[in-house]
Write a protein that holds these residues in place. Structure first.
Motif, PDB file in Angstrom:
ATOM      1  N   THR A  47       0.819  -1.215   0.000  1.00 26.71           N
ATOM      2  CA  THR A  47       0.000   0.000   0.000  1.00 26.71           C
ATOM      3  C   THR A  47       0.853   1.267   0.000  1.00 26.71           C
ATOM      4  OG1 THR A  47      -0.118  -0.001   2.428  1.00 26.71           O
ATOM      5  CG2 THR A  47      -1.850  -1.186   1.231  1.00 26.71           C
ATOM      6  N   ARG A  48       2.164   1.126   0.147  1.00 23.54           N
ATOM      7  CA  ARG A  48       3.080   2.258   0.131  1.00 23.54           C
ATOM      8  C   ARG A  48       4.039   2.131  -1.051  1.00 23.54           C
ATOM      9  NH1 ARG A  48       1.402   5.784   4.400  1.00 23.54           N
ATOM     10  NH2 ARG A  48       0.878   4.517   6.212  1.00 23.54           N
ATOM     11  N   THR A  49       4.535   3.284  -1.511  1.00 27.83           N
ATOM     12  CA  THR A  49       5.464   3.298  -2.640  1.00 27.83           C
ATOM     13  C   THR A  49       6.751   3.986  -2.245  1.00 27.83           C
ATOM     14  OG1 THR A  49       3.670   3.299  -4.273  1.00 27.83           O
ATOM     15  CG2 THR A  49       5.833   4.056  -5.024  1.00 27.83           C
ATOM     16  N   VAL A  84       6.695  -3.085  -0.242  1.00 23.30           N
ATOM     17  CA  VAL A  84       6.374  -1.777  -0.804  1.00 23.30           C
ATOM     18  C   VAL A  84       6.405  -1.869  -2.325  1.00 23.30           C
ATOM     19  CG1 VAL A  84       7.177  -0.331   1.106  1.00 23.30           C
ATOM     20  CG2 VAL A  84       8.814  -1.133  -0.610  1.00 23.30           C
ATOM     21  N   ALA A 133       5.172   9.191  -4.884  1.00 27.74           N
ATOM     22  CA  ALA A 133       5.502   8.122  -3.946  1.00 27.74           C
ATOM     23  C   ALA A 133       5.225   8.588  -2.524  1.00 27.74           C
ATOM     24  CB  ALA A 133       6.971   7.717  -4.096  1.00 27.74           C
ATOM     25  N   ASP A 134       5.433   7.686  -1.571  1.00 28.81           N
ATOM     26  CA  ASP A 134       5.288   8.007  -0.150  1.00 28.81           C
ATOM     27  C   ASP A 134       6.626   8.327   0.508  1.00 28.81           C
ATOM     28  OD1 ASP A 134       2.355   7.352   0.222  1.00 28.81           O
ATOM     29  OD2 ASP A 134       3.093   5.449  -0.580  1.00 28.81           O
ATOM     30  N   LEU A 135       7.730   7.888  -0.110  1.00 31.43           N
ATOM     31  CA  LEU A 135       9.058   8.103   0.463  1.00 31.43           C
ATOM     32  C   LEU A 135      10.100   7.961  -0.636  1.00 31.43           C
ATOM     33  CD1 LEU A 135      11.032   8.319   2.941  1.00 31.43           C
ATOM     34  CD2 LEU A 135      10.982   5.808   3.001  1.00 31.43           C
ATOM     35  N   VAL A 183       7.105   7.686   9.106  1.00 39.92           N
ATOM     36  CA  VAL A 183       7.915   7.046   8.078  1.00 39.92           C
ATOM     37  C   VAL A 183       9.380   7.042   8.468  1.00 39.92           C
ATOM     38  CG1 VAL A 183       8.172   9.185   6.729  1.00 39.92           C
ATOM     39  CG2 VAL A 183       8.469   6.988   5.618  1.00 39.92           C
ATOM     40  N   THR A 230       7.574  15.144  -0.883  1.00 41.38           N
ATOM     41  CA  THR A 230       7.668  13.788  -0.356  1.00 41.38           C
ATOM     42  C   THR A 230       8.871  13.696   0.570  1.00 41.38           C
ATOM     43  OG1 THR A 230       6.791  12.950  -2.454  1.00 41.38           O
ATOM     44  CG2 THR A 230       7.797  11.349  -0.998  1.00 41.38           C
ATOM     45  N   TRP A 266       5.858   0.248   8.663  1.00 40.71           N
ATOM     46  CA  TRP A 266       5.240   1.558   8.487  1.00 40.71           C
ATOM     47  C   TRP A 266       3.770   1.512   8.909  1.00 40.71           C
ATOM     48  CZ3 TRP A 266       6.334   4.648   3.362  1.00 40.71           C
ATOM     49  CH2 TRP A 266       5.911   5.974   3.518  1.00 40.71           C
ATOM     50  N   SER A 267       3.068   0.472   8.498  1.00 39.73           N
ATOM     51  CA  SER A 267       1.642   0.370   8.826  1.00 39.73           C
ATOM     52  C   SER A 267       1.417   0.190  10.320  1.00 39.73           C
ATOM     53  CB  SER A 267       1.013  -0.806   8.065  1.00 39.73           C
ATOM     54  OG  SER A 267       1.532  -2.039   8.535  1.00 39.73           O
TER      55      SER A 267
END
Length: 522
Positions: A110-112, A193, A223-225, A437, A474, A518-519
């Motif tokens: 669910t994260r990129t 990821v 992206a998330d990170l 994060v 980001t 992360w989750s």
């Protein structure tokens, strides 16, 4: 009575088995020891392949200005990605070397995460290299004898050094990241990821087209990170995560003397000496302990946060060992800790020239003197504010400031003339260490390493990371892997091969664990 059941369709069986494999693999991937063991087993069987791939990559000349070879590098990276089933393409921007982009999605992620490195390198003076800079050479140790590249799996020795331009800065992280993926796949460990890759081709040339590149391809790069592979590990050889970089700005200064060189006996103590004027001006900007003396220079400096102070307190001090290694009887500010000094702005004199020394020394007053300076900036400082403060300081000290060669009329009208030529420069960037994060990345990296890591608020070096912040909004955090004594930007750049193998462990931990950790991070 026997109850009849409906036969299960073959497709349903496949779906069931696949679903059970995903669940089982995900559960197994949560075991950090298993991931580390899987990477070690892969290294034992494939270490020679990993080193050979890096050596082939390093053999391609990679100056950003060499358009033919820089594109050879880009195509080589595309081929590396495609061999691993990663969708790859070149991202173009007018006048720029291409960036290489790749993407690999994970069904359950669910994260990129975007992984960044640059594939271009610093210019070289081949006369200073013991071997040609793009002929990768293996040595038994730092400065040791030349030995052949290994051929038998499991025979790569960690202390051997691979010498080539960009061995340390910055091709090795690209190979380490992709090899970490290979190791996980070999043991059916899924990525936690979605993965994207952005490999830049002009970082060492100052990234003049990067803003336009990021803006043009903003959607693809979402992206998330972002994780940056650039930079070295700690001087203790322990893995570190770095949350920021200092900004940078360069300045060339020229002070003018007589229109022709003058006999120092006939005209000394009468004609102004530009070398003395320049030396005194530099001394007026910076004291012996590195404190910048320009009025209001520290007004914009952001105070160090509590999280940053806590991190600094946990960083092992390499100072004593470094002083011995570098033959330094003492360091600035009464031997203040290196980490404390990196949190502050800096003014470094890159060089001074004028007249001659040694066999070229003459009893003369030179016509001009030049100096080259670089400023290191910290958060909230800007290149524009630094320029304004420095020029006000020059005028305060009696200089007429110009930005091109003065005219004869200006030289007759002003006793002191200072020409200032500014580089564009860029500000600092520092990620918030308290973000979920950030904490998740620290934990995932420790899972990969199997030990506590070092957390550093900022690197002493500089990079244009602020652009990623400005354009993409980001978080950007650096997870470097190469050895601290790699001679980056200098002759005989090298990589300690154990750092390459350790880097695979680091990146495998991030790939396998980051999404789940992360989750779970509040």
């Amino acid at each position: 009575m026997r109850t009849m059941t409906k036969p299960i369709a073959p497709l349903a069986i496949v779906r069931f088995v696949f679903g059970m494999w995903v669940v089982a693999s995900s559960v197994q991937a949560q075991d950090p020891a298993r991931v580390r063991s899987a990477v070690r087993a892969y290294q034992q069987a494939h270490d020679v392949e990993v080193v050979r791939e890096l050596a082939d990559f390093l053999a391609i000349p990679n100056l950003a200005s060499d358009s033919v070879n820089i594109r050879r590098n880009a195509r080589f990276i595309v081929a590396m990605l495609e061999r691993r089933g990663i969708r790859a393409q070149l991202l173009e921007s007018p006048g720029s070397p291409p960036a290489v982009f790749g993407e690999l999605r994970s069904p359950s992620a669910t994260r990129t995460l975007v992984f960044y490195a640059h594939y271009d390198g610093q210019p070289v003076d081949t006369s200073q290299w013991s071997k040609p800079p793009w002929s990768p050479t293996l040595r038994s140790r730092l400065g040791g004898e030349v030995i052949p590249l290994p051929t038998q799996p499991g025979t790569v020795q960690g202390e051997t050094r691979l010498y080539a331009r960009s061995a340390g800065d910055d091709k090795s992280p690209i190979v380490a990241f992709l090899s970490a993926m290979d190791a996980l796949r070999a043991s059916n460990i899924p990525s936690s990821v979605n993965l994207k890759f952005f490999f830049e081709g002009e970082e060492e040339a100052g990234s003049p087209h990067l803003r336009e590149m990021l803006t043009r391809h903003r959607d693809a790069l979402g992206a998330d990170l972002w994780v940056f592979g650039d930079g070295p590990v700690h001087q203790s050889r322990r893995q570190q995560i770095v949350f920021g970089v200092r900004g940078s700005m360069g300045l060339e200064l020229t002070v003018f003397g007589p229109s022709r060189a003058l006999h120092s006996g006939h005209y000394g103590n009468w004609a102004p000496n530009p070398l003395v004027l320049l030396a005194n001006f530099i001394a007026s900007m910076r004291d012996d302990d590195g404190r910048i003396l320009i009025d209001h220079y520290y007004d914009d400096v952001r105070p160090i946060t509590r999280a940053e102070r806590d991190a600094i307190a946990g960083v092992p001090a390499p100072d004593s060992a470094l002083r011995v290694e570098l033959l330094l009887g003492g360091t600035e500010a009464n031997n203040a800790p290196l980490m404390d000094r990196l949190m502050l702005p800096a003014l470094n004199v890159r060089g001074i020239s004028g007249g001659g020394v040694g066999a070229l020394g003459a009893n003369a007053i030179a016509t001009l003197a030049r100096a080259s300076i670089d400023f290191r900036l910290v958060p909230r400082q800007t290149p524009a504010s630094v320029r304004t403060l420095v020029e006000a300081h020059a005028r305060k000290h009696g200089f007429f400031v110009v930005h091109r060669d003065p005219t004869p009329e200006e030289r007759l009208a002003h006793a002191r003339i200072l020409k200032l030529e500014w580089e564009e420069g860029y500000p600092a960037q520092r990620a918030d260490m308290s973000l979920p994060v950030a904490r998740a990345l620290i934990r995932a990296t420790e899972m990969g390493v199997g030990d506590r890591i070092i957390v550093i608020p900022t690197s002493g070096g500089s990079a244009g990371l602020y652009l990623f912040d400005d354009v993409l909004r980001t978080p950007i955090i650096s997870v470097p892997i190469v050895n601290h004594d790699n001679s980056q930007h200098a002759a005989n750049e090298n990589l300690r091969l154990q750092n390459l193998l350790d880097g695979m462990q680091v990146y495998a931990g991030i790939i396998a664990h980051l999404g789940r950790v992360w989750s779970e991070t509040p």
